[in-house]
Design an enzyme around this catalytic site. Structure first.
Site, short mmCIF file in Angstrom:
data_model
loop_
_atom_site.label_atom_id
_atom_site.label_comp_id
_atom_site.label_asym_id
_atom_site.label_seq_id
_atom_site.Cartn_x
_atom_site.Cartn_y
_atom_site.Cartn_z
CG HIS A 30 -2.09 -0.97 0.80
ND1 HIS A 30 -2.93 -1.27 2.07
CD2 HIS A 30 -2.45 -1.80 -0.10
CE1 HIS A 30 -3.88 -2.02 1.76
NE2 HIS A 30 -3.52 -2.32 0.34
CG HIS A 85 -2.94 -5.24 -7.94
ND1 HIS A 85 -2.55 -3.97 -7.56
CD2 HIS A 85 -3.93 -5.81 -7.29
CE1 HIS A 85 -3.46 -3.94 -6.25
NE2 HIS A 85 -4.14 -5.00 -6.12
#
Length: 409
Positions: free
Chosen positions: A252, A383
Site C-alpha cells: 500500500h 494489478h
C-alpha cells in the site's frame, strides 16, 4: 513519444504488450452464466466453490474495458458479461447498491455493502463507459450516487467502510483500503464525466493519507475507529488478513506513491509539491522495509511499526505495484534509481511470478515457492494488467481516457 514514457525502449514495450494480451487471453473464461466473474483457480478455471463477488467482477470489467480500448480482440464480450453481473445478480434491486457477493449455491448472498467493492463498481463502470460498453454510463451514474450518498463522510473527507444490506447499520470500522481504491475510481470518474468534484475528493483523501503517513515515519496507518483514531494493533492476532492485515502493508505504500502521482498529474500546475515528495518518501520507506527484509528476494507482505517483517509471504500485487510506482517516479523525476528498481522488479517477476500461460502466481512463500494461504488461485487481473500497461501511458488523464485518446505507446 510522451516524455513520461521515453525511457522505455521499443523491445520492452513490445514485450509489455504481449504480456497484456496473454493475461487477457488467460482469464477470458471468468464469465458466470448469470453475469459477473467467477473467482479463477489454477489454469484459469472457474472455482465453483466460491461466490461471484462484486469487487472481482468490477475489476474484470475494468481490465477488459482497458483491453478493448487498447485494441485487443475479444475483450468487449467479457466486459459485457462482467457488466451484466453488476446490473443483474450482484445488484440490490430493493435497497440499491451492490451485494458483496452471491452464491455459490442458488439463493445465497452476502448482503454486506462494502465501500471497497463500491469503489470498484465506480472504477469498472467508468472504464466501461469510455470503452463504449452498453449500459455502462447508467451503471456509472448509479454507482457514483451510491458512493456519494451512502459512503462519503464530508467532515473527515473520507469514505466509511461498510454497512448492512439495507444501509441501516454502519460498521464501527474505518479503513484506508476502501479510500485508496476510491481515489483511483474518482479520478477516472472525473475524467469520464467531466465533474471536478470527484477529482477534488480524490485529492482530499490523498492529502489526508499522506499526512498520516508522514506523521508515522511513512508507514501508513490502515485501520481506524469511527472517529478516525488509528487502531495500530488491529488484527495482530490475524496478521495475514487479506484485506485488513496487522501493521504496515508494504504494497500500500507503493500503491499510494503511484496514486499520489496520478493526483499530481490530474491537478497539473495547481498540484502541491507534497504530492511528489510524499510519493518519493512512501516509495523509499516501502522498499527499505519490504525488499529482501527476511534474507530472500521479493517484498514481504507486512511489517510492524518499526519496519520488522511480520507476514513474509510474497503477494503478486505488491510486486505489481512496485513496478507501477517505480515507473511513475522514473517518468516524473528522471532519476535512474527508480529505473533500477523497475528493472529489478521485472527480473523478479520473470523469475518467480509469471507463468508460461501469461498469468501471475498470486502468492509465494518466504522462499519464493508457490503458496496459497491468503490468495490461492488466480482471482483477477487488476494489478498485473496495470503492471504491463500504466507505464506506457501518461499519469494523467487516467488510463481509460488516455487509451481512448490514442496515448498508448
Amino acid at each position: 513519444m510522451s516524455p513520461e514514457v521515453s525511457w522505455l525502449d521499443e523491445e520492452h514495450r513490445a514485450w509489455l504488450q504481449a504480456q497484456l494480451e496473454a493475461q487477457l487471453r488467460f482469464a477470458r473464461g471468468f464469465a458466470h452464466p448469470s453475469g459477473g466473474a467467477y473467482y479463477l483457480a489454477e489454469g484459469g478455471r472457474p472455482d465453483l466453490t466460491r461466490p461471484v463477488q462484486t469487487w472481482i467482477t468490477s475489476r474484470m470489467l475494468h481490465v477488459y474495458s482497458l483491453g478493448h480500448l487498447a485494441g485487443i480482440p475479444d475483450c468487449l464480450e467479457p466486459a459485457q458479461a462482467a457488466l451484466a453481473g453488476l446490473t443483474g445478480q450482484l445488484h440490490d434491486a430493493v435497497n440499491g447498491g451492490w451485494y458483496a457477493g452471491v452464491g455459490p449455491e442458488p439463493g445465497q448472498r452476502n448482503g454486506t455493502k462494502a465501500g471497497y467493492a463500491h469503489a470498484f463498481v465506480v472504477f469498472g463502470s467508468s472504464s466501461a463507459t469510455v470503452a463504449g460498453v452498453p449500459g455502462a454510463p447508467e451503471l456509472l451514474d448509479d454507482a457514483l450516487k451510491v458512493l456519494d450518498q451512502h459512503f462519503w463522510e464530508e467532515s473527515p473527507g473520507l469514505h466509511l467502510d461498510s454497512t448492512s444490506e439495507d444501509w441501516s447499520q454502519i460498521s464501527d470500522y474505518r479503513g484506508v483500503n476502501a479510500n485508496m481504491h476510491s481515489v483511483e475510481a474518482l479520478l477516472s470518474a472525473s475524467d469520464t464525466t467531466g465533474n471536478p468534484l470527484w477529482r477534488q475528493r480524490a485529492t482530499r483523501i490523498t492529502q489526508t493519507v499522506l499526512g498520516w503517513a508522514e506523521a508515522n515515519d511513512w508507514r501508513i496507518p490502515e485501520h481506524f475507529t469511527p472517529d478516525w483514531v488509528p487502531l495500530l494493533e488491529h488484527h495482530r492476532d490475524q496478521p495475514d488478513h487479506p484485506f485488513e492485515p496487522y501493521g504496515a502493508t508494504v504494497g500500500h505504500g507503493l500503491e499510494w506513491a503511484r496514486l499520489a502521482l496520478h493526483v499530481r498529474g490530474a491537478l497539473g500546475a495547481d498540484a502541491p509539491a507534497s504530492l511528489l515528495t510524499g510519493a518519493q518518501a512512501l516509495f523509499d520507506r516501502a522498499v527499505a522495509d519490504g525488499w529482501h527484509a527476511d534474507g530472500a528476494d521479493g517484498f514481504v507482505y507486512t511489517t510492524d511499526w518499526a519496519g520488522r517483517p511480520v507476514v513474509t509471504q510474497r503477494m503478486h500485487w505488491v510486486l505489481a505495484e512496485a513496478i507501477s510506482a517505480s515507473a511513475a517516479l522514473a517518468a516524473v523525476t528522471g532519476d535512474d534509481r527508480y529505473q533500477q528498481w523497475y528493472r529489478r522488479c521485472w527480473d523478479y517477476a520473470k523469475a518467480y511470478l509469471i507463468t508460461p500461460d501469461g498469468s501471475w502466481i498470486h502468492e509465494l512463500d518466504s522462499q519464493n515457492r508457490p503458496a496459497g494461504t491468503v490468495w490461492p488461485g488466480r482471482p483477477d487481473l487488476y494489478h498485473s494488467v496495470h503492471a504491463v500497461l500504466l507505464q506506457r501511458l501518461p499519469l494523467a488523464p487516467t488510463a481509460p481516457t488516455a487509451l481512448a485518446r490514442g496515448l498508448l505507446v
